[in-house]
Every structure is written in structure tokens, then in C-alpha cells.
Design an enzyme around this catalytic site. Structure first.
Site, PDB file in Angstrom:
ATOM      1  N   GLY A 105       0.812  -1.226   0.000  1.00 34.06           N
ATOM      2  CA  GLY A 105       0.000   0.000   0.000  1.00 34.06           C
ATOM      3  C   GLY A 105       0.839   1.266   0.000  1.00 34.06           C
ATOM      4  N   LYS A 128       4.690  12.180  -2.678  1.00 34.31           N
ATOM      5  CA  LYS A 128       5.486  11.045  -2.168  1.00 34.31           C
ATOM      6  C   LYS A 128       6.417  11.575  -1.076  1.00 34.31           C
ATOM      7  CE  LYS A 128       8.499   7.270  -3.656  1.00 34.31           C
ATOM      8  NZ  LYS A 128       8.935   6.518  -4.839  1.00 34.31           N
ATOM      9  N   ASP A 140       8.675   5.447   8.222  1.00 33.66           N
ATOM     10  CA  ASP A 140       8.325   6.787   8.708  1.00 33.66           C
ATOM     11  C   ASP A 140       7.449   7.604   7.763  1.00 33.66           C
ATOM     12  OD1 ASP A 140      10.111   7.253   6.698  1.00 33.66           O
ATOM     13  OD2 ASP A 140      11.633   8.209   7.962  1.00 33.66           O
ATOM     14  N   ARG A 198       3.964  13.770  -7.641  1.00 34.92           N
ATOM     15  CA  ARG A 198       3.918  12.933  -8.847  1.00 34.92           C
ATOM     16  C   ARG A 198       2.564  13.114  -9.528  1.00 34.92           C
ATOM     17  NH1 ARG A 198       6.125   7.029  -7.106  1.00 34.92           N
ATOM     18  NH2 ARG A 198       4.122   6.808  -6.058  1.00 34.92           N
ATOM     19  N   ARG A 205      -1.772  -0.021  -9.608  1.00 33.92           N
ATOM     20  CA  ARG A 205      -0.712  -0.981  -9.925  1.00 33.92           C
ATOM     21  C   ARG A 205      -1.301  -2.385 -10.029  1.00 33.92           C
ATOM     22  NH1 ARG A 205       3.473   1.701  -6.788  1.00 33.92           N
ATOM     23  NH2 ARG A 205       2.703   3.835  -6.498  1.00 33.92           N
ATOM     24  N   ASP A 269       4.048  -4.521  -7.303  1.00 40.95           N
ATOM     25  CA  ASP A 269       3.462  -3.264  -6.803  1.00 40.95           C
ATOM     26  C   ASP A 269       4.090  -2.062  -7.505  1.00 40.95           C
ATOM     27  OD1 ASP A 269       5.739  -4.260  -5.189  1.00 40.95           O
ATOM     28  OD2 ASP A 269       5.610  -2.300  -4.244  1.00 40.95           O
ATOM     29  N   ASN A 270       5.114  -2.303  -8.324  1.00 39.71           N
ATOM     30  CA  ASN A 270       5.735  -1.206  -9.060  1.00 39.71           C
ATOM     31  C   ASN A 270       5.439  -1.308 -10.555  1.00 39.71           C
ATOM     32  OD1 ASN A 270       6.786  -0.185  -6.685  1.00 39.71           O
ATOM     33  ND2 ASN A 270       8.751  -1.215  -6.911  1.00 39.71           N
ATOM     34  N   ASP A 279       7.401   4.449  -9.909  1.00 38.12           N
ATOM     35  CA  ASP A 279       8.231   4.197  -8.715  1.00 38.12           C
ATOM     36  C   ASP A 279       9.719   4.139  -9.030  1.00 38.12           C
ATOM     37  OD1 ASP A 279       6.070   4.333  -7.100  1.00 38.12           O
ATOM     38  OD2 ASP A 279       6.327   2.362  -6.187  1.00 38.12           O
TER      39      ASP A 279
HETATM   40  P1  AMP Z   1       9.050   0.539  -2.849  1.00 34.15           P
HETATM   41  O1  AMP Z   1      10.196  -0.386  -2.619  1.00 34.15           O
HETATM   42  O2  AMP Z   1       9.417   1.989  -2.853  1.00 34.15           O
HETATM   43  O3  AMP Z   1       8.224   0.162  -4.026  1.00 34.15           O
HETATM   44  O4  AMP Z   1       8.104   0.394  -1.556  1.00 34.15           O
HETATM   45  C1  AMP Z   1       7.555  -0.809  -1.142  1.00 34.15           C
HETATM   46  C2  AMP Z   1       6.562  -0.555  -0.049  1.00 34.15           C
HETATM   47  O5  AMP Z   1       7.190   0.051   1.080  1.00 34.15           O
HETATM   48  C3  AMP Z   1       5.417   0.374  -0.428  1.00 34.15           C
HETATM   49  O6  AMP Z   1       4.275  -0.082   0.235  1.00 34.15           O
HETATM   50  C4  AMP Z   1       5.874   1.704   0.129  1.00 34.15           C
HETATM   51  O7  AMP Z   1       4.799   2.566   0.389  1.00 34.15           O
HETATM   52  C5  AMP Z   1       6.554   1.274   1.404  1.00 34.15           C
HETATM   53  N1  AMP Z   1       7.557   2.252   1.869  1.00 34.15           N
HETATM   54  C6  AMP Z   1       8.787   2.467   1.326  1.00 34.15           C
HETATM   55  N2  AMP Z   1       9.429   3.426   2.013  1.00 34.15           N
HETATM   56  C7  AMP Z   1       8.602   3.838   3.007  1.00 34.15           C
HETATM   57  C8  AMP Z   1       8.687   4.813   4.042  1.00 34.15           C
HETATM   58  N3  AMP Z   1       9.763   5.557   4.229  1.00 34.15           N
HETATM   59  N4  AMP Z   1       7.617   4.957   4.850  1.00 34.15           N
HETATM   60  C9  AMP Z   1       6.510   4.218   4.682  1.00 34.15           C
HETATM   61  N5  AMP Z   1       6.377   3.275   3.743  1.00 34.15           N
HETATM   62  C10 AMP Z   1       7.398   3.090   2.899  1.00 34.15           C
HETATM   63 MG    MG Z   2       6.695   0.963  -4.847  1.00 30.93          MG
END
Ligand code: AMP
Ligand code: MG
Length: 510
Positions: A105, A128, A140, A198, A205, A269-270, A279
Site C-alpha cells: 500500500g 510522495k 516513517d 507525482r 498498480r 506493486d511497481n 516508482d
Molecule cells: P518501494 O520499494 O518503494 O516500491 O516500496 C515498497 C513498499 O514500502 C510500499 O508499500 C511503500 O509505500 C513502502 N515504503 C517504502 N518506504 C517507506 C517509508 N519511508 N515509509 C513508509 N512506507 C514506505
Molecule cells: Mg513501490
């Protein structure tokens, strides 16, 4: 009286209106059920400051560049909402590195609303790094400046290269520190934080479908499918829409491959249902041609997401989407047909792209297959810069191609292949000048190499100097043009950058 442009923006909220909402409003990490999203507001930041702006996108949207009046900067930082916005975080799941990861999510992305844009399209504005949501898990909800700048610039660069992508309107420094362990070695440090706005027609997705299927929430799954079909695919059936997603994904892969773009984290998810690049994390651009190259240090061992594996992974991801759609399309063969559409579309687009890169009308002459396989053998022979090689190939001589080589130049093999190539182009009905123009229009001179990104990041982090960033924004708007005076941005990656963090490969830390 001064016009209040921000107040004139009109928002639609079709996603919020059309899809099942999480009935719980508590903004704490948790598993959400039977919902496509949770309503949540951005968390305000201490001292927003606009660092970068996309003029071109802003004009399409009909948004004025924020001046001394700070309303829009506040909005783009998540400190203020405009009338009509109904912010939310989307619920999705995904396969990460080949394994089902359950609910993911929008953990730090928050959609503010769907803007009725000046160009008559409807575009989601999504922040973002806007703070915690129920999907933040233990993280965070924030993003660091370095990864935000990379996302801002690369999405705009991709757009100007002609690749389908989510876009970026603004990069805003938050004035707040973010703790990150950049090398995952137990040494976290404070880094400057930022928020990117963005923009895309939709951020849905593969994983938005997957979570509903995995939880057997079939009513919500059907509602999501209907919503997507109606709003983004002129009301086609979900079965037809799947074929279209397969087709677009095939075209997208051909674009990435023709440019040497490596996404780095092709988790489901990407993957965008609109076939957009989405992403931007530890992505990179091929420097030395190498099918096994991955910019993501987390992927260094398995190399699942390396350059040469991208078309294969996209197919695997589409198969996971097909599985999620099975409850809606019981005809399995129809979905399997989508995977064939994907494979055919990719193969066809890739062959066309190669022909164009070589300045040929088509790869349809006897000997063309040998010409292409010989080319890739040649590129793998010595460390050869992918971008420079194709750009300079418009003048097919050894001297012209010398700048593409990081080390020794394979004089004999290069000479032999150039001989074949020169005789092939004489059989095309094209003047030399015309062939060069065509080749330059598909082989970019400027790509957003990781070391260039790092230089722009370092300048801002060191002394707030946004000049290198500003220069990149301008140059990357015209990646296929010569742009004298910017030759230094078109060269090989310098040797000092080979093993420096962020300059070639980088971690997922963001
Ligand atoms: P990503 O690897 O950027 O595609 O992220 C994978 C998942 O981790 C997604 O659900 C993102 O929303 C969550 N996520 C990544 N970084 C953070 C962050 N700093 N705080 C909260 N959720 C994160
Ligand atoms: Mg992602």
C-alpha cells in the site's frame, strides 16, 4: 486584484467516489480489509522550500509556478489542502523479488485529488514522502532528498525521451531531517527530507488487484476492475483490458531496453496498469553494455531485475496479474492469450527499435539477424557505453566510436562489424544526412546517468546549490538534441564514479 490561481483549480475524486473505502480512519499501521484505499491527510512539514519545478507539466495542468505567494508550495509539501481535495492512500499488495509480500500500500504516498487539468485530461496529484499512512508498516512515511531528486528528474527525463511514465511537478525540501541507514550497515544518519508531487492519470498498480484477490474480497475486486475499465479503458471488458495492459507493458519494455534503462525493483506493486514507468528507486542507465547489470545493490546476488531480465520479469508480473483477475475472468485461456500478446508486442517493438537505432527501415534483409547478433557480441566484447555507442554510430567509423569505450577498443572486431554495417546501410534508400538525423532522433545523447544525479544531489546537500539540478532539468528536456556547451553531460561515466555510492549502483534506501 491578484488572481488566486490555486483556488481556481478543480478536483474530481473518482477513485474515492467509485471504490470501497476503509471504514476505519485511525492512522496507525494495520491490515485493511475490503477496501481499495484509506482516507488520510498528509502530515505537515516544518519549512517547505521549492527546489525544482516542471514548467512543461505545470502548463499542461494549468498550475502557476509558485512565486512569493506560498500557497502552492504549502500544498505541494502537504501542509495545506485546496478546496475539493480528498486525500487518500491506496491499498495494494505485491510480489517482491518473486515472493508474495501481502499488504503493502501507499506507505508514504498520498493522493491529494484528481485535477481537472488545463489540457482537458484528469490527472492525479500524489505527494510522495507526505507522512505516515495505515500502510507505512514500521517506516516513517518520509523520503530523503536524494531519492526524491532522482525521482523528480528521471520521470521528467523519461517523458522527454518519449517513454510512458508517471511525471513529476515539483520537488519540495521539507526542512526536516529523515533518518536513513543508506548502506544498511548499522550507521543511520540524518539526511534532508523532501516531497515530490507525482502526476499520472492513475497510479493503480498490478498489486491493487492482487491484494483483493489474495484476500478473496471479490466484490471489491470486481468494483476495482469496473472502475479501471470505465475510467481508463473506454469501458472495455476486463478481459480486453488485460490484453491492453499486456500490450502496453510490451511496448514499455521495448522502450526501456532500447534506451538501456534498468528499473531496479520490478516488483508487482511497481507495475502500472496504464503501462507507465512507475516508482523510481534504485534505477540506472546502462553504461557498459551488460545484460546482467543491475543498479540495485539489494539485487546484486540474484540479479532478478538486471537489464537483460526485464522483459522476462514483466511477463512473470503479468502472469501474477492474470491470476488476480481469474475470479473475474474464469476463461483462463483468454488471460493466457494476454501473455502471448505481451510476448509478440515486445518482440515486434524491440525489433523495430533496433532497426531504428541502426538507421534501417526494417530488419528484413538476408544477413540482418547476423548483423544484430554480431553487434551484441561486439558490445559485450569490451566495456562499451551503450548510449554513446549508438549515438556515435551515426558516423560509422572506428574513430567516431572510440569515446564509447571505457578501456581497450576491440579494433579488429569493431572494424569487421563496421564493414558489414556500412555495406548494409548503402542498401537503404537514404542520404547520409537523413540517416544521421533519424538515428539521432532515437539514440539519445543525454541520459540521466546515476553519477550526474549524485553530483546534483551533492551540490544541494553541500551548500544548497541548485545550479547543477537546474542545468540537468534543462538539458534533459531535449535528450536527442546535440546541445553544444553540455558535452560534459554526455560523456562516459568518469572512473572516480565507478564504485562511489549512488554513482553507479545504489541501495533501496530512500
Ligand atoms: P518501494 O520499494 O518503494 O516500491 O516500496 C515498497 C513498499 O514500502 C510500499 O508499500 C511503500 O509505500 C513502502 N515504503 C517504502 N518506504 C517507506 C517509508 N519511508 N515509509 C513508509 N512506507 C514506505
Ligand atoms: Mg513501490
Amino acid at each position: 486584484m491578484k488572481r488566486d490561481y490555486a483556488a481556481e483549480l478543480r478536483f474530481d475524486n473518482s477513485f474515492v467516489r467509485g471504490l470501497p473505502a476503509d471504514p476505519v480512519l485511525a492512522n496507525v499501521p494495520r491490515q485493511v480489509h475490503n477496501a481499495a484505499y484509506t482516507r488520510v491527510d498528509p502530515t505537515p512539514v516544518a519549512a517547505p522550500k521549492l527546489l525544482a519545478w516542471s514548467d512543461d507539466l505545470a502548463a499542461r495542468l494549468g498550475i502557476e509556478k509558485p512565486g512569493t505567494d506560498n500557497t502552492m508550495v504549502e500544498v505541494l509539501a502537504g501542509n495545506r489542502l485546496l478546496p475539493g481535495m480528498q486525500p487518500y492512500a491506496a491499498r495494494y499488495g505485491g510480489h517482491q523479488f518473486g515472493h508474495w509480500a501481502g499488504q503493502l500500500g501507499d506507505g508514504r504516498a498520498i493522493t491529494l485529488g484528481e485535477l481537472n487539468a488545463a489540457d482537458s485530461t484528469r490527472q492525479e496529484l500524489q505527494l510522495k514522502g507526505a507522512g505516515r499512512t495505515p500502510y507505512s508498516r514500521t517506516a516513517d512515511g518520509r523520503a530523503v532528498l536524494r531519492s526524491s531528486l532522482r525521482e523528480f528528474l528521471c520521470s521528467e527525463a523519461m517523458h522527454h525521451l518519449g517513454v510512458p511514465t508517471t511525471r513529476a511537478l515539483s520537488l519540495v525540501a521539507t526542512g526536516e531531517p529523515v533518518m536513513r541507514d543508506m548502506f544498511y550497515d548499522g550507521h543511520p544518519r540524518e539526511e534532508p527530507g523532501a516531497v515530490v508531487c507525482r502526476v499520472a492519470p492513475s497510479f493503480v498498480r498490478f498489486g491493487n488487484f492482487q491484494i483483493l484477490a489474495a484476500q478473496e474480497e471479490h466484490d471489491a475486486l470486481r468494483t476495482l476492475a469496473d472502475y479501471v475499465c470505465k475510467n481508463y479503458f473506454s469501458n472495455k471488458s476486463i478481459q480486453e483490458v488485460f490484453l491492453e495492459i499486456c500490450r502496453r507493458t510490451g511496448l514499455l519494455m521495448a522502450d526501456w531496453m532500447r534506451l538501456g534503462f534498468v528499473h531496479g525493483v520490478m516488483n508487482t506493486d511497481n507495475m502500472s496498469i496504464l503501462g507507465l514507468t512507475i516508482d523510481y528507486g534504485p534505477y540506472g542507465w546502462l553504461e557498459g553494455y551488460d545484460l546482467e547489470w543491475t543498479p540495485n545493490t539489494t539485487d546484486a546476488e540474484g540479479r532478478r531485475y538486471c537489464y537483460g531480465n526485464q522483459p522476462h520479469v514483466a511477463r512473470w508480473n503479468l502472469a501474477r496479474l492474470a491470476e488476480a483477475l481469474l475470479p473475474l475472468v474464469p476463461d483462463k485461456a483468454a488471460l493466457e492469450g494476454g501473455l502471448t500478446v505481451y510476448a509478440d508486442t515486445f518482440a515486434d517493438a524491440w525489433r523495430k527499435a533496433l532497426a531504428q537505432k541502426l538507421g534501417l527501415a526494417a530488419l528484413d534483409q538476408p544477413g540482418d539477424d547476423e548483423l544484430v547478433s554480431g553487434l551484441f557480441q561486439l558490445l559485450a566484447e569490451q566495456e562499451t557505453d551503450f548510449t554513446i555507442f549508438f549515438r556515435n554510430l551515426s558516423t560509422p567509423t572506428i574513430e567516431s566510436l572510440r569515446p564509447a569505450y571505457y578501456g581497450e577498443l576491440p579494433e579488429q572486431k569493431l572494424g569487421e562489424w563496421l564493414g558489414l554495417y556500412r555495406s548494409r546501410i548503402t542498401r537503404e534508400n537514404l542520404s547520409e544526412a537523413e540517416r544521421q538525423t533519424r538515428m539521432h532522433s532515437v539514440n539519445p545523447k543525454y541520459v540521466f546517468r546515476n553519477y550526474l544525479a549524485q553530483q546534483a544531489i551533492d551540490a544541494i546537500e553541500r551548500n544548497g546549490d541548485t545550479q547543477p539540478l537546474e542545468r540537468l532539468i534543462q538539458v534533459l528536456k531535449r535528450p536527442y538534441d546535440g546541445q553544444p556547451g553540455h558535452q560534459d553531460l554526455a560523456g562516459r561515466r568518469p572512473e572516480w564514479a565507478r564504485h562511489k555510492a549512488g554513482c553507479s549502483a545504489l541501495s533501496c534506501s530512500s
